[in-house]
Design a protein around this motif. Structure first.
Motif, PDB file in Angstrom:
ATOM      1  N   UNK A 117       0.838  -1.200   0.000  1.00  0.00           N
ATOM      2  CA  UNK A 117       0.000   0.000   0.000  1.00  0.00           C
ATOM      3  C   UNK A 117       0.872   1.249   0.000  1.00  0.00           C
ATOM      4  N   UNK A 118       0.438   2.263  -0.747  1.00  0.00           N
ATOM      5  CA  UNK A 118       1.123   3.557  -0.674  1.00  0.00           C
ATOM      6  C   UNK A 118       0.786   4.212   0.661  1.00  0.00           C
ATOM      7  N   UNK A 119       1.497   5.273   0.996  1.00  0.00           N
ATOM      8  CA  UNK A 119       1.235   5.976   2.249  1.00  0.00           C
ATOM      9  C   UNK A 119      -0.190   6.530   2.273  1.00  0.00           C
ATOM     10  N   UNK A 120      -0.652   7.043   1.129  1.00  0.00           N
ATOM     11  CA  UNK A 120      -2.023   7.574   1.062  1.00  0.00           C
ATOM     12  C   UNK A 120      -3.055   6.463   1.245  1.00  0.00           C
ATOM     13  N   UNK A 121      -2.813   5.306   0.622  1.00  0.00           N
ATOM     14  CA  UNK A 121      -3.735   4.175   0.765  1.00  0.00           C
ATOM     15  C   UNK A 121      -3.758   3.662   2.196  1.00  0.00           C
ATOM     16  N   UNK A 122      -2.585   3.637   2.820  1.00  0.00           N
ATOM     17  CA  UNK A 122      -2.500   3.188   4.206  1.00  0.00           C
ATOM     18  C   UNK A 122      -3.268   4.132   5.127  1.00  0.00           C
ATOM     19  N   UNK A 123      -3.169   5.426   4.857  1.00  0.00           N
ATOM     20  CA  UNK A 123      -3.913   6.388   5.675  1.00  0.00           C
ATOM     21  C   UNK A 123      -5.417   6.217   5.494  1.00  0.00           C
ATOM     22  N   UNK A 124      -5.863   6.029   4.262  1.00  0.00           N
ATOM     23  CA  UNK A 124      -7.301   5.840   4.015  1.00  0.00           C
ATOM     24  C   UNK A 124      -7.810   4.577   4.704  1.00  0.00           C
ATOM     25  N   UNK A 125      -7.012   3.523   4.652  1.00  0.00           N
ATOM     26  CA  UNK A 125      -7.403   2.273   5.317  1.00  0.00           C
ATOM     27  C   UNK A 125      -7.471   2.467   6.829  1.00  0.00           C
ATOM     28  N   UNK A 126      -6.495   3.150   7.398  1.00  0.00           N
ATOM     29  CA  UNK A 126      -6.458   3.387   8.848  1.00  0.00           C
ATOM     30  C   UNK A 126      -7.679   4.185   9.298  1.00  0.00           C
ATOM     31  N   UNK A 127      -8.002   5.232   8.563  1.00  0.00           N
ATOM     32  CA  UNK A 127      -9.163   6.055   8.904  1.00  0.00           C
ATOM     33  C   UNK A 127     -10.468   5.279   8.672  1.00  0.00           C
ATOM     34  N   UNK A 128     -10.499   4.479   7.599  1.00  0.00           N
ATOM     35  CA  UNK A 128     -11.690   3.683   7.315  1.00  0.00           C
ATOM     36  C   UNK A 128     -11.967   2.656   8.395  1.00  0.00           C
ATOM     37  N   UNK A 129     -10.903   2.064   8.928  1.00  0.00           N
ATOM     38  CA  UNK A 129     -11.075   1.082  10.007  1.00  0.00           C
ATOM     39  C   UNK A 129     -11.693   1.739  11.236  1.00  0.00           C
ATOM     40  N   UNK A 130     -11.156   2.890  11.622  1.00  0.00           N
ATOM     41  CA  UNK A 130     -11.685   3.578  12.804  1.00  0.00           C
ATOM     42  C   UNK A 130     -13.137   3.978  12.604  1.00  0.00           C
ATOM     43  N   UNK A 153       2.543   6.494  13.439  1.00  0.00           N
ATOM     44  CA  UNK A 153       1.854   7.301  12.433  1.00  0.00           C
ATOM     45  C   UNK A 153       0.440   6.776  12.177  1.00  0.00           C
ATOM     46  N   UNK A 154       0.294   5.470  12.077  1.00  0.00           N
ATOM     47  CA  UNK A 154      -1.040   4.881  11.891  1.00  0.00           C
ATOM     48  C   UNK A 154      -1.931   5.240  13.080  1.00  0.00           C
ATOM     49  N   UNK A 155      -1.376   5.194  14.281  1.00  0.00           N
ATOM     50  CA  UNK A 155      -2.156   5.550  15.464  1.00  0.00           C
ATOM     51  C   UNK A 155      -2.578   7.021  15.436  1.00  0.00           C
ATOM     52  N   UNK A 156      -1.694   7.891  14.930  1.00  0.00           N
ATOM     53  CA  UNK A 156      -2.040   9.314  14.847  1.00  0.00           C
ATOM     54  C   UNK A 156      -3.204   9.528  13.897  1.00  0.00           C
ATOM     55  N   UNK A 157      -3.201   8.848  12.752  1.00  0.00           N
ATOM     56  CA  UNK A 157      -4.331   8.959  11.818  1.00  0.00           C
ATOM     57  C   UNK A 157      -5.624   8.467  12.469  1.00  0.00           C
ATOM     58  N   UNK A 158      -5.514   7.336  13.183  1.00  0.00           N
ATOM     59  CA  UNK A 158      -6.709   6.766  13.813  1.00  0.00           C
ATOM     60  C   UNK A 158      -7.258   7.686  14.897  1.00  0.00           C
ATOM     61  N   UNK A 159      -6.364   8.242  15.716  1.00  0.00           N
ATOM     62  CA  UNK A 159      -6.806   9.177  16.752  1.00  0.00           C
ATOM     63  C   UNK A 159      -7.466  10.407  16.131  1.00  0.00           C
ATOM     64  N   UNK A 160      -6.865  10.913  15.062  1.00  0.00           N
ATOM     65  CA  UNK A 160      -7.413  12.090  14.402  1.00  0.00           C
ATOM     66  C   UNK A 160      -8.796  11.803  13.823  1.00  0.00           C
ATOM     67  N   UNK A 161      -8.967  10.614  13.235  1.00  0.00           N
ATOM     68  CA  UNK A 161     -10.264  10.264  12.660  1.00  0.00           C
ATOM     69  C   UNK A 161     -11.325  10.145  13.738  1.00  0.00           C
TER      70      UNK A 161
END
Length: 432
Positions: A117-130, A153-161
């Motif tokens: 996964x690209x960084x953008x795809x990984x971020x979308x997946x992380x936010x989608x999971x939350x 970094x994944x945790x930061x995206x999840x917390x932000x979402x």
């Protein structure tokens, strides 16, 4: 259950049953602990960089909250299964209980290969999971953290979402974050440092000098590489390390810092200058004093356990040893520091992070490490004392006994075990 059909969920149930039997607890305790109280399966649509939409399957499993809010990591891995996540959630319950944290256990997982996964795809997946599991989460409900192939970094995206959903910052809903958004000092090294501490205490108990003691690490990733360095600082000699791509072996010793730098540049420890190639299975049976399984589940089995020569095994990974292997290792007098104790440093400092988020005041690295040291030393001694007193159990069962005793007491006073138990408890209080 045959070794060629290993199921971590069934293994976890066996471990619980053995400890409940040793404690002489009622069958109700086992019935309440043998399965999760809640589990959620979600489909997560993610827009890929090429404009297509791919649907990923994710899970969140909540095992038992008798002691407090639920706690447990989220792993991104192509081989995630619901039974695996169930087992991991159960192990989290006992991991928290054995070190005395006010948490129950949970776990999450997404079937994916983050390396593709690209960084953008990984971020979308992380936010989608939350977004998908948000109804289960909360600072007083369920607090996720990093696990395999997830990071700060994944945790930061999840917390932000999650904060966007709540419409206010809720830093404490996720732990393992970068420090700039409420992460704790010392969290990055916490799992490794906790493992090092209990290995050190085990070596003292067995009167094995750490100066010159040989170490082999299976899984030279975040935790494994740091454990190697911390044990090196204690005087140990790293002789072998493997990762998912290969291994390096040198009887005279490997510099863990340079080995980590080499892996950062090349992607693997394989081919490290001055080393011989070694496989993961060969590493497990090396002639060494300390073996650190820091990879995935079911690595030490009935097939290779008879050939394990290490005197101490510190399980930095979750579930690396099967029940059949445990019996063989006990007969061969190998001291196994079980995963629920050896890898509890991470969740302990996650607890510290949660506490700091809630009070808005943050400790120094030295303060965090001192608090971690105190908890890990105390917890090892409690488990080791039970192990010594009960000659018929191994260290794993001893750790489960310590944990389940605490959980059982909480379930009893909360009234989960029925009126008969409640009446027994009330009589005990009146007679005290």
């Amino acid at each position: 259950m045959t070794e060629n059909k290993l199921n971590s969920y069934r293994i976890a149930q066996q471990q619980i049953q053995a400890a409940v039997k040793q404690l002489g607890l009622s069958s109700t305790v086992y019935e309440l602990l043998k399965q999760p109280m809640r589990e959620l399966t979600v489909a997560i649509p993610v827009e890929m960089d090429d404009g297509s939409v791919k649907v990923f399957i994710g899970y969140r499993v909540q095992h038992n909250h008798a002691l407090g809010p639920l706690k447990g990591g989220i792993r991104f891995h192509p081989e995630v299964t619901l039974d695996e996540v169930r087992a991991l959630a159960m192990w989290m319950t006992f991991k928290c209980a054995v070190v005395g944290l006010p948490y129950g256990g949970a776990k999450g997982g997404v079937i994916c290969d983050p390396k593709k996964l690209s960084l953008r795809e990984l971020q979308r997946l992380s936010r989608g999971y939350v977004n998908a599991v948000a109804p289960l989460l909360g600072i007083e409900k369920d607090i996720p953290a990093p696990d395999v192939y997830t990071n700060a970094q994944v945790m930061a995206w999840m917390m932000d979402e999650f904060s966007k959903i709540k419409q206010y910052n809720e830093f404490g809903v996720i732990t393992g974050k970068p420090q700039v958004v409420g992460g704790s000092a010392g969290r990055h090294e916490a799992t490794a440092r906790g493992c090092m501490i209990v290995v050190r205490e085990a070596a003292r108990a067995l009167e094995i000098p750490l100066q010159g003691a040989t170490v082999a690490v299976q899984g030279f990733g975040n935790a494994g590489s740091i454990i190697a360095r911390l044990l090196h600082e204690q005087g140990c000699r790293l002789v072998a390390a493997v990762d998912s791509s290969g291994g390096a072996y040198n009887r005279r010793g490997l510099d863990p810092i340079r080995l980590a730098e080499y892996k950062s540049k090349t992607g693997s420890v394989k081919g490290y200058p001055g080393s011989q190639n070694i496989t993961s299975q060969e590493l497990l049976t090396l002639d060494c004093d300390i073996l650190i399984p820091a990879a995935l589940e079911n690595q030490i089995t009935a097939q290779n356990a008879p050939y394990v020569k290490a005197r101490i095994i510190g399980e930095a990974a979750n579930g690396p040893t099967t029940p059949e292997a445990d019996r063989i290792l006990k007969e061969n007098r190998t001291l196994v520091i079980p995963d629920i104790l050896a890898s509890a440093g991470g969740v302990t400092v996650s607890y510290f992070e949660w506490v700091q988020n809630r009070m808005g005041y943050y400790w120094s690295t030295e303060e965090v490490n001192k608090k971690l040291e105190d908890i890990m030393v105390r917890s090892f001694r409690e488990v080791y004392q039970t192990y010594q007193q009960r000659k018929d159990v191994d260290m794993r069962t001893a750790a489960y006994m310590v944990a389940i005793k605490r959980i059982s007491e909480a379930m009893e006073v909360r009234g989960w075990l029925g009126e008969e138990k409640k009446e027994q408890r009330e009589r005990q209080v009146l007679l005290a």
